[in-house]
Enzyme design. Structure first.
Site, PDB file in Angstrom:
ATOM      1  N   ALA A  59       0.814  -1.212   0.000  1.00  0.00           N
ATOM      2  CA  ALA A  59       0.000   0.000   0.000  1.00  0.00           C
ATOM      3  C   ALA A  59       0.850   1.264   0.000  1.00  0.00           C
ATOM      4  O   ALA A  59       0.510   2.253  -0.656  1.00  0.00           O
ATOM      5  CB  ALA A  59      -0.932  -0.011   1.207  1.00  0.00           C
ATOM      6  N   HIS A  91       2.152   0.264  13.144  1.00  0.00           N
ATOM      7  CA  HIS A  91       2.484   0.232  11.718  1.00  0.00           C
ATOM      8  C   HIS A  91       1.257   0.511  10.854  1.00  0.00           C
ATOM      9  O   HIS A  91       1.319   1.266   9.876  1.00  0.00           O
ATOM     10  CB  HIS A  91       3.107  -1.126  11.374  1.00  0.00           C
ATOM     11  CG  HIS A  91       3.549  -1.246   9.958  1.00  0.00           C
ATOM     12  ND1 HIS A  91       2.811  -1.916   9.010  1.00  0.00           N
ATOM     13  CD2 HIS A  91       4.661  -0.790   9.330  1.00  0.00           C
ATOM     14  CE1 HIS A  91       3.449  -1.859   7.857  1.00  0.00           C
ATOM     15  NE2 HIS A  91       4.570  -1.179   8.019  1.00  0.00           N
TER      16      HIS A  91
END
Length: 174
Positions: A59, A91
């Site tokens: 991503a 994260h």
């Protein structure tokens, strides 16, 4: 089902080229998103050479690849597809925030429609629900969003919109 989806019969985009940028991370999910987008575009005659799919690692790479596709001048729009599933560390928050910001910046900086097809879910089941061959597929929704945006842009600009060089010259003067 999503509360709002563009109406299928209301698009008037003419001949366009679309880049689909999809993350390989969470491939089971992103493959479903790509399939949904490709199906939606095909229903509206955008297939074959008019549609190109590119893969990136994850991503976080979606904004840069979307920008690269945008600056080539080959595409009238970009669809960015990916999936980030919440884990036990922060994260998730960093990747989601920076990817979202980056995709938005590409659209504004390049003056090109860029669809946000990034799933940000709490668990695998939510991702599967939103990427399956069903009415909740967010890849399909991103494709329909692009078709609606291209239609609106064409209405705003008139027939000139689909003439890329003229559009870019005018956009850079603004």
């Amino acid at each position: 089902m999503s509360e709002y989806r563009p109406e299928e019969g209301s698009f008037n985009v003419g001949k366009v080229r679309i880049a689909v940028i999809a993350a390989r991370w969470n491939a089971e999910i992103t493959d479903g998103l790509v399939d949904g987008a490709v199906r939606a575009f095909a229903r509206h005659g955008i297939e074959g050479e008019a549609l190109e799919v590119f893969r990136v690692p994850g991503a976080f790479e979606l904004p840069l690849a979307s920008q690269r596709a945008a600056i080539t001048g080959r595409f009238d729009a970009v669809v960015a597809l990916g999936c980030v599933i919440r884990g036990d560390t922060p994260h998730f928050d960093y990747v989601c925030a920076e990817t979202t910001r980056g995709i938005g910046e590409v659209a504004l900086n390049e003056n090109l429609p860029v669809a946000f097809g990034l799933l940000t879910t709490d668990n695998l089941q939510q991702s599967l629900d939103r990427s399956g061959d069903n009415s909740e597929n967010k890849g399909e929704e991103a494709a329909l969003t692009i078709l609606e945006l291209l239609t609106v842009f064409k209405q705003i600009q008139g027939a000139e919109y689909m003439s890329k060089p003229k559009m870019l010259q005018k956009a850079r003067r603004l």
